[in-house]
Design a protein around this motif. Structure first.
Motif, PDB file in Angstrom:
ATOM      1  N   UNK B 118      72.958  28.994   7.463  1.00 47.30           N
ATOM      2  CA  UNK B 118      74.319  29.412   7.088  1.00 47.30           C
ATOM      3  C   UNK B 118      75.028  28.314   6.311  1.00 47.30           C
ATOM      4  N   UNK B 119      74.885  27.080   6.782  1.00 55.50           N
ATOM      5  CA  UNK B 119      75.548  25.965   6.098  1.00 55.50           C
ATOM      6  C   UNK B 119      75.028  25.810   4.670  1.00 55.50           C
ATOM      7  N   UNK B 130      79.567  33.079   2.365  1.00 56.65           N
ATOM      8  CA  UNK B 130      79.958  33.402   3.748  1.00 56.65           C
ATOM      9  C   UNK B 130      79.533  34.823   4.100  1.00 56.65           C
ATOM     10  N   UNK B 131      78.655  34.942   5.072  1.00 59.26           N
ATOM     11  CA  UNK B 131      77.896  36.155   5.347  1.00 59.26           C
ATOM     12  C   UNK B 131      78.079  36.624   6.786  1.00 59.26           C
ATOM     13  N   UNK B 132      77.775  37.892   7.013  1.00 62.00           N
ATOM     14  CA  UNK B 132      77.570  38.366   8.385  1.00 62.00           C
ATOM     15  C   UNK B 132      76.202  37.864   8.851  1.00 62.00           C
ATOM     16  N   UNK B 133      76.053  37.742  10.158  1.00 62.99           N
ATOM     17  CA  UNK B 133      74.835  37.094  10.664  1.00 62.99           C
ATOM     18  C   UNK B 133      74.441  37.638  12.028  1.00 62.99           C
ATOM     19  N   UNK B 134      73.141  37.746  12.228  1.00 64.08           N
ATOM     20  CA  UNK B 134      72.592  38.031  13.553  1.00 64.08           C
ATOM     21  C   UNK B 134      71.517  36.994  13.837  1.00 64.08           C
TER      22      UNK B 134
ATOM     23  N   UNK C  23      80.895  29.146  13.265  1.00 61.52           N
ATOM     24  CA  UNK C  23      80.114  28.433  12.251  1.00 61.52           C
ATOM     25  C   UNK C  23      80.364  29.070  10.894  1.00 61.52           C
ATOM     26  N   UNK C  24      79.520  28.696   9.922  1.00 64.85           N
ATOM     27  CA  UNK C  24      79.697  29.119   8.540  1.00 64.85           C
ATOM     28  C   UNK C  24      79.287  30.561   8.285  1.00 64.85           C
ATOM     29  N   UNK C  25      79.742  31.454   9.113  1.00 62.56           N
ATOM     30  CA  UNK C  25      79.505  32.860   8.815  1.00 62.56           C
ATOM     31  C   UNK C  25      80.740  33.637   9.229  1.00 62.56           C
ATOM     32  N   UNK C  26      80.745  34.931   8.953  1.00 61.35           N
ATOM     33  CA  UNK C  26      81.933  35.745   9.203  1.00 61.35           C
ATOM     34  C   UNK C  26      81.554  36.908  10.116  1.00 61.35           C
ATOM     35  N   UNK C  27      82.541  37.500  10.804  1.00 60.39           N
ATOM     36  CA  UNK C  27      82.209  38.562  11.761  1.00 60.39           C
ATOM     37  C   UNK C  27      81.732  39.841  11.084  1.00 60.39           C
ATOM     38  N   UNK C  28      82.157  40.045   9.841  1.00 55.47           N
ATOM     39  CA  UNK C  28      81.741  41.271   9.145  1.00 55.47           C
ATOM     40  C   UNK C  28      81.959  41.095   7.661  1.00 55.47           C
ATOM     41  N   UNK C  29      81.258  41.899   6.883  1.00 53.08           N
ATOM     42  CA  UNK C  29      81.504  41.943   5.438  1.00 53.08           C
ATOM     43  C   UNK C  29      81.537  43.404   5.020  1.00 53.08           C
ATOM     44  N   UNK C  38      78.349  41.465  12.167  1.00 54.36           N
ATOM     45  CA  UNK C  38      77.454  40.438  12.724  1.00 54.36           C
ATOM     46  C   UNK C  38      77.052  40.785  14.143  1.00 54.36           C
TER      47      UNK C  38
END
Lengths: 160, 160, 160
Positions: B118-119, B130-134, C23-29, C38
């Protein structure tokens, strides 16, 4: 290229009846030009798991057995796609397969098992079957199935 | 904002040659304005896994080593995006990363390892990164790699 | 059909404040008509994990406890959807849930645990809540949470 159903026949593959899910979800959804197919197990024509598709790949099951299970998952994906689309020729492309292999501790050749699904998709769909893919080895799968595969397709006639 | 390639240079990151898959799948597919990138391992410039990126995070590998492996996966994702798009400035946004950490039993700090991916995405793409993530911890990964990461991007010039 | 917020009230569900990622991500896009959420843990209203939602399903936790954790993940997904969309009536459909169950060795009833998320989605959204689904049992999850669920929604008013 021959119609997809002709290819299936030539390969001797008879699509099973699409298995309905047993809970509050559906086997697939269409959104715009995309068809999202739920994770499919290696269920047989009778809707049950053959013992040959049960267990951990790399322990009770060989890589070859894992590959056969993955191939069966892919056949069940096509059965769901047919149920959703009516006609498999409406598939423009298989965009992505997600493969989850029920891996024995220390068994890292999960990609070799997953090839059973990827190969089937290309055998049946030709170039349209070449997909992006993610394969991982998981701790447990429903019914202790050897492999589970989910899919994303692009539909040809829904304007992209 | 400087072009993405300029950022990569400023960060001292040289994208490797995109690694072709070894089976019946492809490194990425484009569907409308979306680019789907296959799960990437932490392969090095020579297409091989550095021993520092092999093994279970939380056992033979530290969190820091996991983070470095995740960062390498993200670099390989950008290499595949460049191969698919020609120009990384065509990325409108990284929509989603899926992170699979090869986790030692009892090691639940998998998100800390995944932060390496992510960084990197934000370092290189800025706000577009900046993304959604699992993130999950899996039992096994191909080649016993420490981390695998898949990605979904939105392409800027394909009309959404 | 009553508005989604009315259904939530009737069910006695109060959406928590959407938890921001650390961290460097977002809850949703949002990308076109899609909302990608996410992976959500079963965090409580205070942003912390209740001990009842920590541990391995099939070992320290029962299937029922797993189901409750999955339900909580789904509530947190709706909280993120509300934060992203402003109004939950903008959801046209829940397209997909991805469920990751922190499974004890040998515990394959992961789908039963995941039903807690699927049932909640249908309770709250009605037919619009019926989704495609993939459920797997993973080795480890962040914070040793019992379940993690990610989601994909179609937005009603963004032209498909």
């Amino acid at each position: 290229m021959p119609a997809v159903e002709d290819r299936l026949r030539a390969l001797g593959i008879l699509l099973p009846a699409a298995v309905p899910p047993v809970a509050n979800y559906v086997p697939s959804v269409i959104s715009g030009p995309w068809l999202v197919v739920s994770g499919q197990l290696a269920l047989g024509d009778d809707g049950k798991l053959d013992p040959a598709h049960i267990g951990k790949v790399g322990a009770s099951l060989s890589i070859e057995a894992g590959r056969a299970a993955a191939r069966r998952c892919a056949i069940n994906i096509l059965a769901q796609a047919k149920a959703a689309l009516g006609d498999l020729d409406r598939i423009r492309r298989c965009l992505r397969l997600g493969g989850f292999v029920n891996a024995a501790p220390g068994f890292s050749q999960v990609a070799a098992a997953m090839n059973g699904a990827s190969d089937l998709m290309v055998e049946v769909l030709g170039e349209k079957g070449r997909h992006a893919r993610t394969t991982v080895g998981v701790a447990e799968l429903p019914l202790d199935c050897a492999v589970e595969v989910e899919a994303l397709f692009e539909i040809a006639d829904k304007g992209l």
